[in-house]
Design an enzyme around this catalytic site. Structure first.
Site, PDB file in Angstrom:
ATOM      1  N   TYR A  45       0.853  -1.193   0.000  1.00 49.03           N
ATOM      2  CA  TYR A  45       0.000   0.000   0.000  1.00 49.03           C
ATOM      3  C   TYR A  45       0.885   1.238   0.000  1.00 49.03           C
ATOM      4  O   TYR A  45       1.901   1.271   0.694  1.00 49.03           O
ATOM      5  CB  TYR A  45      -0.908   0.022   1.233  1.00 49.03           C
ATOM      6  CG  TYR A  45      -2.347  -0.258   0.874  1.00 49.03           C
ATOM      7  CD1 TYR A  45      -3.013   0.570  -0.028  1.00 49.03           C
ATOM      8  CD2 TYR A  45      -3.021  -1.346   1.404  1.00 49.03           C
ATOM      9  CE1 TYR A  45      -4.324   0.313  -0.382  1.00 49.03           C
ATOM     10  CE2 TYR A  45      -4.337  -1.602   1.046  1.00 49.03           C
ATOM     11  CZ  TYR A  45      -4.979  -0.764   0.150  1.00 49.03           C
ATOM     12  OH  TYR A  45      -6.267  -1.008  -0.214  1.00 49.03           O
ATOM     13  N   ARG A  79      -1.488  -1.321 -18.649  1.00 48.65           N
ATOM     14  CA  ARG A  79      -2.776  -0.636 -18.517  1.00 48.65           C
ATOM     15  C   ARG A  79      -2.677   0.367 -17.382  1.00 48.65           C
ATOM     16  O   ARG A  79      -2.288   0.016 -16.271  1.00 48.65           O
ATOM     17  CB  ARG A  79      -3.885  -1.628 -18.186  1.00 48.65           C
ATOM     18  CG  ARG A  79      -4.157  -2.623 -19.265  1.00 48.65           C
ATOM     19  CD  ARG A  79      -5.478  -3.285 -19.031  1.00 48.65           C
ATOM     20  NE  ARG A  79      -6.538  -2.364 -19.376  1.00 48.65           N
ATOM     21  CZ  ARG A  79      -7.031  -2.230 -20.612  1.00 48.65           C
ATOM     22  NH1 ARG A  79      -6.572  -2.963 -21.591  1.00 48.65           N
ATOM     23  NH2 ARG A  79      -7.989  -1.365 -20.845  1.00 48.65           N
ATOM     24  N   ASP A 126      -6.840  15.308 -23.445  1.00 50.59           N
ATOM     25  CA  ASP A 126      -6.781  13.877 -23.151  1.00 50.59           C
ATOM     26  C   ASP A 126      -6.133  13.222 -24.372  1.00 50.59           C
ATOM     27  O   ASP A 126      -6.755  13.064 -25.420  1.00 50.59           O
ATOM     28  CB  ASP A 126      -8.208  13.372 -22.924  1.00 50.59           C
ATOM     29  CG  ASP A 126      -8.267  11.864 -22.686  1.00 50.59           C
ATOM     30  OD1 ASP A 126      -7.270  11.181 -22.955  1.00 50.59           O
ATOM     31  OD2 ASP A 126      -9.328  11.391 -22.256  1.00 50.59           O
ATOM     32  N   THR A 149      -3.726   7.564 -21.158  1.00 51.70           N
ATOM     33  CA  THR A 149      -3.520   6.203 -20.689  1.00 51.70           C
ATOM     34  C   THR A 149      -2.111   5.814 -21.117  1.00 51.70           C
ATOM     35  O   THR A 149      -1.478   6.501 -21.926  1.00 51.70           O
ATOM     36  CB  THR A 149      -4.532   5.213 -21.312  1.00 51.70           C
ATOM     37  OG1 THR A 149      -4.524   5.382 -22.724  1.00 51.70           O
ATOM     38  CG2 THR A 149      -5.927   5.443 -20.774  1.00 51.70           C
ATOM     39  N   GLU A 200      -0.690   4.766  -0.372  1.00 57.30           N
ATOM     40  CA  GLU A 200      -1.560   5.945  -0.578  1.00 57.30           C
ATOM     41  C   GLU A 200      -0.783   7.220  -0.263  1.00 57.30           C
ATOM     42  O   GLU A 200       0.114   7.228   0.570  1.00 57.30           O
ATOM     43  CB  GLU A 200      -2.811   5.833   0.291  1.00 57.30           C
ATOM     44  CG  GLU A 200      -3.805   4.871  -0.310  1.00 57.30           C
ATOM     45  CD  GLU A 200      -4.985   4.561   0.604  1.00 57.30           C
ATOM     46  OE1 GLU A 200      -5.159   5.241   1.613  1.00 57.30           O
ATOM     47  OE2 GLU A 200      -5.709   3.607   0.276  1.00 57.30           O
ATOM     48  N   LYS A 210      -2.149   2.371 -24.774  1.00 53.58           N
ATOM     49  CA  LYS A 210      -2.625   2.379 -26.175  1.00 53.58           C
ATOM     50  C   LYS A 210      -1.409   2.545 -27.088  1.00 53.58           C
ATOM     51  O   LYS A 210      -0.533   1.683 -27.086  1.00 53.58           O
ATOM     52  CB  LYS A 210      -3.675   3.473 -26.354  1.00 53.58           C
ATOM     53  CG  LYS A 210      -4.934   3.248 -25.497  1.00 53.58           C
ATOM     54  CD  LYS A 210      -6.013   4.257 -25.834  1.00 53.58           C
ATOM     55  CE  LYS A 210      -7.311   3.977 -25.101  1.00 53.58           C
ATOM     56  NZ  LYS A 210      -7.379   4.586 -23.766  1.00 53.58           N
TER      57      LYS A 210
HETATM   58  N1  DSN Z   1     -11.813   2.122 -24.343  1.00 50.36           N
HETATM   59  C1  DSN Z   1     -10.929   3.055 -24.953  1.00 50.36           C
HETATM   60  C2  DSN Z   1     -11.053   3.051 -26.429  1.00 50.36           C
HETATM   61  O1  DSN Z   1     -11.267   1.988 -26.948  1.00 50.36           O
HETATM   62  O2  DSN Z   1     -10.899   4.073 -27.081  1.00 50.36           O
HETATM   63  C3  DSN Z   1     -11.076   4.421 -24.430  1.00 50.36           C
HETATM   64  O3  DSN Z   1     -12.014   4.469 -23.435  1.00 50.36           O
END
Ligand code: DSN
Length: 478
Positions: free
Chosen positions: A64, A279, A241, A270, A66, A273
């Site tokens: 942990y 993730r 974003d 994120t 935090e 991607k």
């Molecule tokens: N789930 C992601 C996407 O496929 O674009 C973003 O939320």
């Protein structure tokens, strides 16, 4: 590192897991086999490196932590501090950001951290000040009411969902749509492109606290310099974003006006991607928002995942290598080739093409809904996802679009010629699928008719195409 080290690591891990719950070990092995076999065109997915994957399976999962570096709510966080600092350092260097917060567990979490940081920075709310972590125990019932009143009706202007914006940019099914009074800007109906004059007009009328740019299904670049000017003209905080295109920013394919970091007050992303990490999520900002952003846990986040922060540090270190820039450029080149291949065969593409990593096919051109097309392609070994197109008559469930992207196949090594073959396979399936009917004979938006023999032939062709580009060639599970 020898190739055998990776095989040994994964084989040993599966052996240890198998001794406890063999079905989990089998499912992990099956997932690798499935991923190796499928033509993965989901624009938001990728394949993380073995080093990134392995960094997640260890004792950090038990800790942990935090709070954040220097103000933890638990003792014994010195090693977590090390990996959190490393991940933040790599992120700052990679993106040229003054501050990086690497704890968010996902993109939604990263956006929530950003929203709260902006609210705390911008809204004169004594109740909110008290709600900050160090004073939370002092909050009275009256303070909580004041907090709701003071924060309520703050305005957010973001890209509409059907133009390619994201759920977390103020839409009802997400908490952001309940936190904010939201309005959207769309795209030009003739070109499908963002119309900056219209965005400026909407901003002047609506006077948002936050102007959001960023998308998950817009196949073009956004000029962040212009968007910042619009935000400044109405006193809005400008948030980007970049979850979908973070890899293209990291790889310096998106530079100048198209790099959000120098233009936005705050950037979220994120890490899994196009950036090809584990993730998770991340927030980048300047010094003025850093302190509020660092309060993300426990303000809106549960305890950080130190094992994922370790993997973020590994993946971000990989993205700083020169070969990542080459990878990022190939993602865009492949998307171009895929779009060209589809256009040449008569497909209808939203905006007529792409200049990022994704392509949005308007499958109404094939007489199909997105749902029918998605399933027919899946039957044929091609994994995509359905997505609304601008002003979609079929709504967000059935949709009229198929979104495809090249980050994953580019990681496997496929190039322009394989993209053309992919376009051919997709066009073959889509042009030979017809809408199905319900039992009572009415047209169905979900059912479809596709000759199973054709689906099998295309699956075989997809599998043959992939055979030349093995996934995780260094990993042999035996
Ligand atoms: N789930 C992601 C996407 O496929 O674009 C973003 O939320």
């Amino acid at each position: 590192m020898s190739l055998n080290a990776e095989s040994t690591a994964f084989r040993s891990a599966l052996e240890v897991i198998r001794a406890v719950e063999p079905r989990v070990a089998d499912a992990i092995g099956a997932e690798l086999a499935d991923q190796r076999e499928s033509l993965k065109l989901i624009a938001s997915e990728n394949y993380a490196s073995p080093a990134t994957l392995l960094a997640m399976g260890n004792w950090f999962s038990d800790k942990y932590a935090e709070g954040t570096i220097g103000r933890r709510f638990y003792a014994g966080c010195q090693n977590v501090d090390t990996v959190e600092a490393l991940a933040a350092e790599h992120a700052k260097e990679l993106f040229g950001a003054a501050h990086a917060y690497v704890q968010p567990h996902s993109g939604i979490d990263a956006n929530l951290v950003a929203f709260w940081a902006i609210l705390a920075d911008r809204v004169e709310s004594p109740a909110l000040k008290k709600a900050q972590v160090r004073q939370v125990n002092d909050l009275t019932e009256a303070d909580w009411f004041a907090l709701r009143r003071e924060l309520g009706n703050q305005r957010m202007l973001g890209m509409s969902l059907d133009a390619g914006g994201h759920l977390t940019h103020g839409f009802r099914p997400n908490i952001s749509g309940k936190m904010f009074d939201q309005r959207s800007y769309g795209t030009d109906p003739a070109t499908g492109l963002v119309d900056y004059d219209k965005v400026a007009e909407a901003a002047r009328e609506f006077k948002p606290l936050i102007l959001v740019a960023g998308y998950s299904a817009y196949p073009r670049k956004v000029n962040f310099r212009i968007m910042r000017e619009i935000a400044d003209s109405v006193g809005a905080t400008f948030m980007v974003d970049m979850a979908h295109f973070a890899g293209l920013v990291a790889g310096k394919v998106f530079t100048g006006d198209f790099d959000p970091v120098p233009h936005a007050h705050i950037v979220t992303t994120t890490t899994h991607k196009s950036l090809r990490g584990p993730r998770g999520g991340m927030v980048l900002c300047g010094p003025e928002l850093a302190d509020q952003v660092d309060r993300g846990c426990p303000m809106v986040l549960g305890g950080p995942l130190p094992h994922v922060m370790a993997a973020k540090a590994v993946a971000l270190a990989e993205a700083r290598r020169p070969d990542f820039a080459d990878y990022a450029q190939r993602i865009v080149d492949n998307a171009h080739a895929l779009a060209e291949g589809l256009l040449r065969r008569g497909a209808k593409l939203v905006t007529g093409g792409t200049d990022n990593h994704l392509v949005l096919i308007d499958v109404s051109g094939y007489g199909l809904t997105g749902r029918q097309a998605e399933q027919a392609l899946l039957d044929s070994g091609i994994v995509t996802n359905r997505n609304a197109v601008p002003q979609d008559p079929n709504g967000a469930w059935y949709t009229s679009g198929i979104r495809i992207g090249t980050p994953a196949l580019t990681t496997r090594g496929l190039g322009a010629s394989e993209m053309d073959t992919t376009a051919e396979l997709m066009h073959t399936v889509l042009s030979q699928t017809t809408p199905g009917a319900n039992a009572d004979g009415t047209p169905s938006k979900a059912k479809y008719v596709l000759d199973p023999a054709l689906a099998e032939t295309v699956s075989k062709q997809a599998s043959d195409l992939l055979a030349g580009f093995p996934l995780y060639p260094s990993v042999d599970l035996g």
